[in-house]
Design a protein around this motif. Structure first.
Motif, PDB file in Angstrom:
ATOM      1  N   GLN A 134      -6.239  -2.807  -7.380  1.00 16.19           N
ATOM      2  CA  GLN A 134      -5.062  -1.987  -7.007  1.00 16.19           C
ATOM      3  C   GLN A 134      -3.894  -2.893  -6.623  1.00 16.19           C
ATOM      4  OE1 GLN A 134      -6.887   0.169  -3.815  1.00 16.19           O
ATOM      5  NE2 GLN A 134      -7.000   2.079  -4.975  1.00 16.19           N
ATOM      6  N   ARG A 135      -4.243  -3.956  -5.919  1.00 13.34           N
ATOM      7  CA  ARG A 135      -3.212  -4.852  -5.432  1.00 13.34           C
ATOM      8  C   ARG A 135      -2.445  -5.484  -6.599  1.00 13.34           C
ATOM      9  NH1 ARG A 135      -4.765 -10.146  -1.984  1.00 13.34           N
ATOM     10  NH2 ARG A 135      -6.374  -8.741  -1.311  1.00 13.34           N
ATOM     11  N   SER A 136      -3.193  -5.977  -7.573  1.00 10.67           N
ATOM     12  CA  SER A 136      -2.451  -6.632  -8.671  1.00 10.67           C
ATOM     13  C   SER A 136      -1.706  -5.603  -9.522  1.00 10.67           C
ATOM     14  CB  SER A 136      -3.348  -7.533  -9.510  1.00 10.67           C
ATOM     15  OG  SER A 136      -4.502  -6.838  -9.871  1.00 10.67           O
ATOM     16  N   GLN A 137      -2.281  -4.394  -9.627  1.00  7.26           N
ATOM     17  CA  GLN A 137      -1.576  -3.340 -10.372  1.00  7.26           C
ATOM     18  C   GLN A 137      -0.256  -2.988  -9.678  1.00  7.26           C
ATOM     19  OE1 GLN A 137      -2.589  -1.851 -13.326  1.00  7.26           O
ATOM     20  NE2 GLN A 137      -0.515  -1.004 -13.273  1.00  7.26           N
ATOM     21  N   ALA A 138      -0.357  -2.784  -8.345  1.00  7.90           N
ATOM     22  CA  ALA A 138       0.829  -2.390  -7.578  1.00  7.90           C
ATOM     23  C   ALA A 138       1.887  -3.488  -7.646  1.00  7.90           C
ATOM     24  CB  ALA A 138       0.447  -2.109  -6.131  1.00  7.90           C
TER      25      ALA A 138
ATOM     26  N   ALA B 275       0.850  -1.201   0.000  1.00 10.79           N
ATOM     27  CA  ALA B 275       0.000   0.000   0.000  1.00 10.79           C
ATOM     28  C   ALA B 275       0.884   1.248   0.000  1.00 10.79           C
ATOM     29  CB  ALA B 275      -0.914  -0.021   1.214  1.00 10.79           C
ATOM     30  N   ASP B 276       1.963   1.183   0.755  1.00 13.79           N
ATOM     31  CA  ASP B 276       2.895   2.310   0.815  1.00 13.79           C
ATOM     32  C   ASP B 276       3.553   2.511  -0.555  1.00 13.79           C
ATOM     33  OD1 ASP B 276       4.427   4.291   2.157  1.00 13.79           O
ATOM     34  OD2 ASP B 276       6.130   2.899   2.204  1.00 13.79           O
ATOM     35  N   PHE B 277       3.903   1.412  -1.193  1.00 15.87           N
ATOM     36  CA  PHE B 277       4.489   1.501  -2.530  1.00 15.87           C
ATOM     37  C   PHE B 277       3.510   2.208  -3.477  1.00 15.87           C
ATOM     38  CE2 PHE B 277       4.614  -0.448  -6.809  1.00 15.87           C
ATOM     39  CZ  PHE B 277       5.815   0.091  -7.235  1.00 15.87           C
ATOM     40  N   ALA B 278       2.226   1.785  -3.437  1.00 17.14           N
ATOM     41  CA  ALA B 278       1.227   2.377  -4.344  1.00 17.14           C
ATOM     42  C   ALA B 278       1.114   3.883  -4.090  1.00 17.14           C
ATOM     43  CB  ALA B 278      -0.118   1.693  -4.139  1.00 17.14           C
ATOM     44  N   LYS B 279       1.183   4.259  -2.816  1.00 17.71           N
ATOM     45  CA  LYS B 279       1.089   5.686  -2.465  1.00 17.71           C
ATOM     46  C   LYS B 279       2.319   6.443  -3.002  1.00 17.71           C
ATOM     47  CE  LYS B 279       0.102   6.045   1.864  1.00 17.71           C
ATOM     48  NZ  LYS B 279       0.694   6.197   3.123  1.00 17.71           N
ATOM     49  N   ASN B 280       3.470   5.846  -2.823  1.00 16.58           N
ATOM     50  CA  ASN B 280       4.693   6.498  -3.295  1.00 16.58           C
ATOM     51  C   ASN B 280       4.744   6.623  -4.810  1.00 16.58           C
ATOM     52  OD1 ASN B 280       6.022   7.148  -0.917  1.00 16.58           O
ATOM     53  ND2 ASN B 280       6.723   5.042  -0.653  1.00 16.58           N
ATOM     54  N   VAL B 281       4.132   5.681  -5.492  1.00 14.39           N
ATOM     55  CA  VAL B 281       4.098   5.761  -6.952  1.00 14.39           C
ATOM     56  C   VAL B 281       3.399   7.057  -7.361  1.00 14.39           C
ATOM     57  CG1 VAL B 281       3.090   4.736  -9.033  1.00 14.39           C
ATOM     58  CG2 VAL B 281       4.208   3.283  -7.350  1.00 14.39           C
ATOM     59  N   GLN B 282       2.308   7.352  -6.649  1.00 13.89           N
ATOM     60  CA  GLN B 282       1.569   8.591  -6.943  1.00 13.89           C
ATOM     61  C   GLN B 282       2.440   9.819  -6.695  1.00 13.89           C
ATOM     62  OE1 GLN B 282      -1.660   8.622  -7.974  1.00 13.89           O
ATOM     63  NE2 GLN B 282      -1.658   6.386  -7.940  1.00 13.89           N
TER      64      GLN B 282
END
Ligand SMILES: Nc1nc2c(ncn2[C@@H]2O[C@H](COP(=O)(O)OP(=O)(O)OP(=O)(O)O)[C@@H](O)[C@H]2O)c(=O)[nH]1
Ligand SMILES: [Mg+2]
Length: 1130
Positions: free
Chosen positions: A308-312, A258-265
């Motif tokens: 979101q999970r599979s995308q991340a 989840a943190d990775f997905a946030k950092n991508v943004q």
């Protein structure tokens, strides 16, 4: 191919064929029956002909660094062989005949990473006294940790193994790494309990379950038990990772998806991937390049939808592969340059295998029912660990069990083990345990050599005691609990203790008293704890001897922005160590600093450590090392005199060697290259110095068995001089001794160097003179009579919008002898105290209550920060924190001043600095937080000798950043009414120190309302002095600088702070080393005027600071930055 004809030389005794590009040897080689010595070192021979074993007279055979993967199965006659070098090959197994070479004395197997087994036949090799297995990390029988010790340990292992039934255990630990809060400890608990368990985290609370340093626990698996290292992800603990980074561990990276997905943004995919994952791979593979693929655990999946999970997940894996691709491309380019130096990171370089195997990626959320995943992960760990099961002699296991019995003790004495196992040769067993990461046994460190440190938690606690106070709240908390502490027969009080803490946090200097107090809860005696910290390169010292011993902790010192080149009268030697490949973890900087300090400690007379570098003065030279993590380079610079050039070259090489050696020791896979610069460019301060062509002396190679990397130094005679054309009308010939290491200078060379230096100085002086004539710089009064130009062209750049708000300059310290001589000249200058110059109070009124007329003074925090850093660099103690001294009422200001001036320590100090920043108006009136005016006079009076006796006769510097009225100075232009001023924003937003709409002069008002001074008279203040003839007047010894001229405004940027403060700070950094305070002020005045007039947005008008000086007896005030040295042993 070697010609067949050579084999007819039947009487040949020695044959050297090293580096001949031979790939095949003739079968008839065996006919060289007289051959005693054959050197085939560095030939691409993959298969050896069997006939090589028929060389019946052969005594020495060197097959090092060929590409041999298999040795002949049979041996005809090598019975005379004494020395066999098979190092740096790909040998997988040793044929039996090797164990039958009865005369063999030396067998070198170093760096045969594929070798798995050495047989007990070693016991039959009676003559063998050296067996080198360094780098054969895949050895399982005996384990590498035994083989590393050499032939005696291997023999002992086989003897003990035969004595009893062996014990099976897993040799390697599982290393769990990843960012803090990623869920490492939660995962460990989950694996241990078999159900999803999460830790409780609340970083502000004492109950926060963050992992400090690292934690070691045993995890039972199907086949065996394995040690699990749960590393604290917080940056402060990274320094401790080195302790346990062992080749062969099972790596497990935990990523908060989840943190990775946030950092991508927020930061983009590449940066996000580096932060959560790739940097951790660097940690692993830099230290252990042969390590296998890591297991990947993705946590916090419950915080994402399944899409979101599979995308991340896909983003993470694709990006990691892409970073790896870039890295390998870089690698390919490097390899063509340095084919021999690179250690290949095996897992990364095999593009056929994915970075993470799909079957080794596990996802976890916070679902208690995730038991199937838990079982799968445990199964995978079991599978991985099974491969590492080794057989250990029963006796060796008994020694370990015996040591573990002392679970209540922090350490076991070696003598206790020796007594209990008198016939077991326990030292070999203890060394094995140390190599295998089971205990710590520092045999070579005198004060640690008699202990076995078997409880890792005690070691982590020592590191933690030093580092866990690294957040300000934790230090505050620690300080609040402090009472009195006895040290060397005297008591350290709270105030002194606080000073020691501040010093540590400011410049990383750790007083022994403080260290003792911090380590008082350690389970070890003080000397043991201190040695541990030293051996892990966390502290350096002592830099001052007992009873006031001091150490350096670079991790806690300031960060330096870069090397500052002091060119005057100095030659420059400079090189950069470039760190390519995987990104080196930040803490390596601190290790490097300690290494450099250790190397040069016998040479230096003055040292200062920074978080990312060191400065070391030795003789008339200064060596600076600065590490730039972002730029991925280490700058090494030596500023030296002609006479010391040879010594300085030695110093440069010595420091470079030490850094490279340390890098290769800890980070085997680092990619190090060097570039050198033209010293002429450095002298003239060229922004883009010429890089010298790659001189041959820069060749270096490091082999693990050598203490130092090999640095080839070439004699420079015959090398053509370099012609440099930068920034001078005529090309300058750079003398050869400045390009190549020279260890002896002839008189003629010294003469040439002096001429060169003279030429450079002239070229510099002409350049600066031309500059100052262009600018119309007023001549500056200089006490010492030197005639150099004062301000260089680039120095006003601090006010342009591209500069960083925080000024990151390095203080130029006093180097000139004439200034040094002034230090003790009581008639000419005010006397300065040695250790600390004095104390400083910075009062910042930023917001104004009960007033809509007065803007918040945005940008003043930047002023505060810049001033605070400058003052600290100039050896001032800045009283209290910014929060304590921001937005005060006038009453509180007076209270603060009174409290400050009543401190006894001022009697021991040289001067005092008071800085006030607020809005202001005519008549030296300033505004307090309640928007009430008070007078500067009241402040000055509060520092008079009567109120501040400790500073009577000593200089007091008052710096005021405020408007002195409402007017704008447009020179000969018409004044524009306020209402017509359009505030066109420039990139750096500018404003003035008074609300522009207010032109109303302050009206006297009753206390508590807005208006003229709430001046607090002091009853005894204007009484005549007791002595009829005062020796000191109330107004004596002041120097007051104001940012504006009476009735005019002062300009401040809302993002960069005020110009006056910025230029004052920049000027002091650069020129305080050779200017007194009045001259410094004149420079500031000139620069502020110039900058204000050159601004694109001319609606603010010009700005000229003013000053008042009441120094007595014609004395000047010099600040003597950096002099005398803090660490000089006097
Ligand atoms: N929602 C959710 N929270 C989790 C998960 N895993 C861990 N957490 C929470 O994340 C926080 C961090 O977990 P820890 O296991 O302490 O993290 P750590 O990696 O050990 O952190 P350090 O010890 O500081 O390096 C805790 O509040 C956990 O409860 C997860 O899969 N889902
Ligand atoms: Mg943890």
């Amino acid at each position: 191919m070697l010609p067949e004809s050579i084999t007819s030389l039947s009487s040949l005794e020695e044959l050297d064929l090293s580096e001949c590009k031979i790939s095949q040897l003739p079968e008839s080689l065996g006919s060289l029956t007289s051959l005693r010595k054959l050197d085939l070192n560095r030939n691409p021979i993959e298969v050896l002909p069997e006939s090589i074993t028929a060389l019946s007279s052969l005594e020495e055979l060197n097959l090092s660094d060929c590409k041999i993967s298999q040795l002949p199965d049979r041996c005809h006659s090598l019975q005379m062989l004494r020395d066999l070098d098979l190092s740096f090959n790909y040998i997988q197994s040793l044929p039996l005949w090797i164990y039958k070479l009865e005369m063999l004395e030396r067998l070198d197997l170093m760096e045969n990473a594929k070798l798995k087994k050495i047989k007990s036949g070693v016991l039959e090799m009676k003559s063998l006294d050296s067996l080198d297995c360094e780098g054969c990390e895949n050895l399982k029988e005996p384990p590498y940790s035994v083989c590393k010790q050499g032939v005696e340990a291997i023999r002992k292992f086989f003897v003990d193994l035969a004595a009893d039934k062996p014990v099976k255990l897993v040799e390697v630990p599982v290393a769990v790494i990843g960012n803090t809060l990623s869920g490492k400890t939660s995962l460990f608990r989950t694996l241990k309990t078999g159900k999803r368990v999460l830790t409780h985290r609340d970083r502000s609370s004492e109950q926060d379950e963050t992992t400090r340093v690292f934690q070691v626990e045993e995890l039972p698996l199907e086949a065996t038990k394995v040690k699990l290292f749960d590393y604290g992800g917080n940056r402060v603990y990274h320094l401790a990772y080195q302790i346990l980074s062992k080749e062969g561990c099972v790596p497990l990276i935990v990523v908060d998806l989840a943190d990775f997905a946030k950092n991508v943004q927020n930061k983009g995919t590449e940066e996000a991937c580096r932060m959560v994952c790739f940097n951790w791979l660097s940690h692993l593979y830099l230290a252990c390049p042969k390590l296998g693929p890591p297991i990947l655990v993705l946590t916090h999946t419950d915080e994402l939808t399944s899409a979101q999970r599979s995308q991340a997940r896909e983003d993470l894996l694709t990006e990691a592969e892409s970073i790896r691709g870039k890295l390998l491309e870089e690698e390919r380019q490097l390899e063509t340059l340095f084919p021999k130096v690179l250690t290949v990171v095996e897992h990364l370089s095999n593009m056929n295998l994915p970075l993470f195997d799909e079957g080794e990626i596990f996802e976890f959320g916070n679902d208690l029912k995730e038991t199937s995943n838990i079982e799968l992960l445990k199964k995978k760990l079991n599978e991985r660990c099974e491969k590492h099961i080794v057989e250990l002699p029963q006796l060796w296991n008994s020694v370990e069990r015996f040591i573990q019995q002392f679970s209540e003790q922090p350490y076991v004495e070696v003598s206790t083990v020796l007594e209990n196992f008198p016939n077991a040769d326990p030292l070999i067993i203890l060394r094995y345990m140390h190599n295998a990461g089971r205990v710590f046994f520092f045999e070579k460190i005198k004060s640690l050599s008699s202990f076995i440190l078997h409880r890792f938690s005690e070691i982590t606690s020592v590191i933690n005691l030093l580092f866990h106070h690294s957040s300000p709240e934790q230090w505050d908390n620690h300080l609040s609990k402090f009472k009195v502490f006895p040290h060397h027969g005297r008591e350290i009080g709270k105030f002194e203790y606080k000073q020691l803490v501040q010093r540590l946090l400011y410049d990383g200097v750790l007083a022994e008293a403080l260290l003792k107090n911090l380590l008082k809860d350690s389970a070890f005696p003080f000397a043991v704890s201190r040695e541990l910290l030293r051996s892990f390169l966390m502290i350096h010292g002592p830099i001052e001897e007992s009873p006031n011993a001091e150490y350096l902790v670079p991790a806690l010192a300031l960060t330096s922005p870069g090397v500052l080149f002091e060119t005057k009268n100095k030659l420059q030697l400079r090189l950069d160590i470039l760190l390519g490949g995987l990104s080196i973890p930040e803490y390596v900087h601190q290790q490097m600093s300690v290494t450099v300090l250790n190397v040069l400690q016998n040479h230096c007379h003055e040292t200062s450590a920074l978080k990312n570098g060191v400065n070391i003065a030795h003789g008339d030279s200064v060596t600076s090392v600065v590490h730039h993590l972002q730029k991925r380079l280490v700058e090494v610079n030596v500023s030296t005199s002609t006479e010391e050039l040879s010594e300085s070259w030695k110093c440069l090489i010595c420091v470079t060697e030490a850094i490279i050696c340390q890098l290769f020791q800890s980070w085997k896979a680092c990619r190090v290259t060097i570039r050198t610069y033209c010293s002429h460019c450095f002298f003239i301060g060229s922004q883009e110095p010429d890089i010298q062509d790659n001189p041959p002396w820069l060749y270096f190679q490091y082999k693990p068995d050598e203490e130092k990397p090999e640095v080839k130094v070439t004699d420079y005679s015959g090398i053509k001089p370099v012609i440099c054309k930068k920034r001078s009308s005529a090309p300058v010939k750079v003398p050869t001794p400045l390009r190549f290491p020279c260890f002896h200078l002839t008189d003629n060379e010294i003469k040439k160097l002096k001429e060169f230096l003279f030429k450079l100085e002239q070229c510099q002086a002409n350049f600066e003179q031309a500059q100052s004539e262009d600018e119309g710089v007023p001549p500056v009064e200089i006490l010492t009579g030197d005639d150099e130009s004062v301000v260089s062209d680039s120095e006003e750049s601090h006010c342009d919008d591209t500069s960083s708000p925080l000024i990151s300059m390095r203080l130029v310290t006093v180097r000139e002898k004439k200034i040094k001589d002034l230090y003790t000249n009581k008639d000419k200058v005010y006397q300065m105290s040695k250790k600390r110059r004095g104390r400083a109070l910075i009062l910042n009124i930023k917001t104004f209550q009960q007033s809509t007329r007065h803007d918040t003074r945005h940008g003043s925090d930047i002023d505060y920060a810049n001033l605070e850093r400058l003052l600290k660099d100039l050896k001032f103690d800045v009283a209290k924190t910014q929060t304590e001294l921001t937005d005060l009422s006038f009453e509180t200001i007076l209270k603060e001043i009174q409290e400050e001036t009543s401190r006894e320590e001022h009697y021991r100090l040289g001067m005092f600095v008071l800085i006030i920043m607020s809005h202001g108006t005519e008549g030296d009136m300033l505004l307090d937080h309640h928007a009430k005016y008070f007078s500067l006079v009241s402040i000055r009076d509060s520092l008079s000798p009567r109120r501040f006796p400790a500073m009577a006769g000593k200089p007091k510097l008052i710096i005021v950043q405020a408007c002195s009225g409402d007017r704008f100075d447009y020179g000969d232009l018409q004044e524009i009414p306020d209402s017509e001023i359009s505030r066109t924003p420039t990139t750096v937003k500018l404003c003035v120190e008074q609300q522009s709409s207010s032109s109303t002069p302050p009206v006297p008002a009753a206390k508590g309302t807005t208006g003229l001074p709430s001046f607090v008279p002091c009853s005894d203040y204007d009484q005549p002095p007791r002595s009829a003839r005062p020796t000191v007047l109330n107004v004596d010894d002041f120097f007051i600088m104001k940012s504006s001229c009476e009735s005019y405004r002062s300009i401040r940027s809302t993002t960069h702070g005020s110009w006056f403060i910025r230029l004052l700070v920049a000027t002091f950094y650069r020129h305080a080393c050779h200017r007194d305070i009045e001259s410094l002020f004149k420079i500031v005045q000139k620069r502020v005027r110039k900058v204000s007039m050159s601004q694109k947005n001319d609606t603010q008008g010009g700005n000229v600071p003013t000053s008042t000086c009441t120094f007595t007896h014609g004395r000047k005030l010099y600040l003597f930055p950096g002099f005398p040295s803090r660490y000089r042993r006097e």
